[in-house]
Design a protein around this motif. Sequence first.
Motif, PDB file in Angstrom:
ATOM      1  N   GLY A   1       0.981  -1.324   0.069  1.00  0.00           N
ATOM      2  CA  GLY A   1      -0.502  -0.033  -0.004  1.00  0.00           C
ATOM      3  C   GLY A   1       1.063   1.172  -0.347  1.00  0.00           C
ATOM      4  O   GLY A   1       1.975   1.611  -0.651  1.00  0.00           O
ATOM      5  N   ALA A   2       0.251   2.244   0.610  1.00  0.00           N
ATOM      6  CA  ALA A   2       1.635   3.491   0.488  1.00  0.00           C
ATOM      7  C   ALA A   2       2.566   3.211   1.610  1.00  0.00           C
ATOM      8  O   ALA A   2       3.684   4.127   1.743  1.00  0.00           O
ATOM      9  CB  ALA A   2       0.275   4.654   1.866  1.00  0.00           C
ATOM     10  N   LEU A   3       2.587   2.001   2.189  1.00  0.00           N
ATOM     11  CA  LEU A   3       4.217   2.226   3.357  1.00  0.00           C
ATOM     12  C   LEU A   3       5.563   1.624   2.493  1.00  0.00           C
ATOM     13  O   LEU A   3       5.256   0.737   1.992  1.00  0.00           O
ATOM     14  CB  LEU A   3       4.065   1.112   4.134  1.00  0.00           C
ATOM     15  CG  LEU A   3       4.673   0.891   5.259  1.00  0.00           C
ATOM     16  CD1 LEU A   3       5.071   2.349   6.032  1.00  0.00           C
ATOM     17  CD2 LEU A   3       4.588  -0.391   6.210  1.00  0.00           C
ATOM     18  N   ASP A   4       6.192   2.031   2.627  1.00  0.00           N
ATOM     19  CA  ASP A   4       7.791   1.572   1.818  1.00  0.00           C
ATOM     20  C   ASP A   4       9.573   1.676   2.484  1.00  0.00           C
ATOM     21  O   ASP A   4       9.249   3.060   3.571  1.00  0.00           O
ATOM     22  CB  ASP A   4       7.400   2.730   0.713  1.00  0.00           C
ATOM     23  CG  ASP A   4       9.340   2.466  -0.435  1.00  0.00           C
ATOM     24  OD1 ASP A   4      10.029   1.378  -0.078  1.00  0.00           O
ATOM     25  OD2 ASP A   4       9.111   3.474  -1.636  1.00  0.00           O
TER      26      ASP A   4
ATOM     27  N   GLY B   1       4.747   8.374   0.870  1.00  0.00           N
ATOM     28  CA  GLY B   1       5.923   9.412   0.512  1.00  0.00           C
ATOM     29  C   GLY B   1       6.844  10.289   1.115  1.00  0.00           C
ATOM     30  O   GLY B   1       7.581  10.322   1.009  1.00  0.00           O
ATOM     31  N   ALA B   2       5.962  10.212   1.734  1.00  0.00           N
ATOM     32  CA  ALA B   2       6.808  10.833   3.288  1.00  0.00           C
ATOM     33  C   ALA B   2       6.931  10.181   4.265  1.00  0.00           C
ATOM     34  O   ALA B   2       6.792   8.983   4.496  1.00  0.00           O
ATOM     35  CB  ALA B   2       5.621  12.019   3.890  1.00  0.00           C
ATOM     36  N   ASP B   3       8.569  10.754   4.484  1.00  0.00           N
ATOM     37  CA  ASP B   3       9.240  10.475   5.357  1.00  0.00           C
ATOM     38  C   ASP B   3       8.516   9.922   6.945  1.00  0.00           C
ATOM     39  O   ASP B   3       8.371  11.398   7.212  1.00  0.00           O
ATOM     40  CB  ASP B   3      10.551  10.850   5.563  1.00  0.00           C
ATOM     41  CG  ASP B   3      11.522  10.336   4.723  1.00  0.00           C
ATOM     42  OD1 ASP B   3      11.248   9.579   3.796  1.00  0.00           O
ATOM     43  OD2 ASP B   3      12.278  11.665   4.159  1.00  0.00           O
ATOM     44  N   VAL B   4       8.797   9.008   7.254  1.00  0.00           N
ATOM     45  CA  VAL B   4       8.106   8.721   8.722  1.00  0.00           C
ATOM     46  C   VAL B   4       9.321   8.768  10.075  1.00  0.00           C
ATOM     47  O   VAL B   4      10.219   7.696   9.845  1.00  0.00           O
ATOM     48  CB  VAL B   4       7.440   7.483   8.862  1.00  0.00           C
ATOM     49  CG1 VAL B   4       6.567   7.126  10.177  1.00  0.00           C
ATOM     50  CG2 VAL B   4       6.224   7.972   7.985  1.00  0.00           C
TER      51      VAL B   4
END
Length: 233
Positions: A138-141, A153-156
Motif C-alpha cells: 500500500g502506502a508503506l515503503d 511518499g513522506a518520511d516517517v
Amino acid sequence: MSRRILLLEDDRMLRASLGEALRIEGYAVTAAASLADARAVLRHAAPNEPIELVLLDLGLPDGDGQDLLAELRRQSNLPVIVISAREAEGQKIRLLDEGADDYLVKPFGIGELLARVRMALRRRGHASEPAILQYRHGALDIDLRARRVRRGGADVHLTPTEFDLLARLVRQAGQVVTHRQLLADVWGAEHVEQTHYLRLYMGQLRAKLEEDSAEPQHLLTEPGVGYRLAEAE
C-alpha cells in the motif's frame, strides 16, 4: 525462516552494533552478556526456533568463553565462531583444535564477520537465505539497509526501538512472529515475559504507519500468539 544466532558479547556497544548488522542481513539474533545468560538461552531454545550458530567472546564477567565451547562440543556440532581481542597464535590454534569453526580477532570489519558466518553455516549444510531488505505494501515503503520508512511518499521518523521492531516483522513479512520471538530479538532474552513492551510499541508504530490505527492494514494482530506484517505486494 531466519537463521538464529546466539551473540555472546559482554561489551554493550559492540553487542548492539553486531546485533544490528546481523539483523539487517536477515538473521534472528539472541544476545547474551554472560555465560549464564548464554547457557539459559541454549537450554530454553524452542525446538522450532533452534540456535544455529554461536558468536563467542572469550573474556566474560562470569568466566571464559572457551568453557562454553567445550560444553557445546560435548553436546553438538553447532557452529561456533570465536570473536576475541586475544590474538596470540597459540590461543587461536588451541581453540580451533578444540572445535571452534573460526576465530576473528577484534577489531574486525562487519563484512568479514558476515562472510565468516555464511561460510560456517554452509559448512554445516545451512545455506543462508537472502535477506529481505525492502518492503512495500500500500502506502508503506520500507528500506532496512537505508533505515528509511515512508508512508505515502513522506518520511516517517521512528525511534531505534520502533525501527528494530518493524525490521523484525519485515524479515518475516506475511508470517506470524510470536510475542516471545519479538521480545527476545528486540529487547533481549531476559524480557520475553514483558508483553506490555510490545503493546506499547506496536501502538506507537500503528499511530505512525496506519491510516487508521484502530483498523490496521499493515501491522496485524494474531490474538494470543503475536503479530504479523501484511505480505508485501
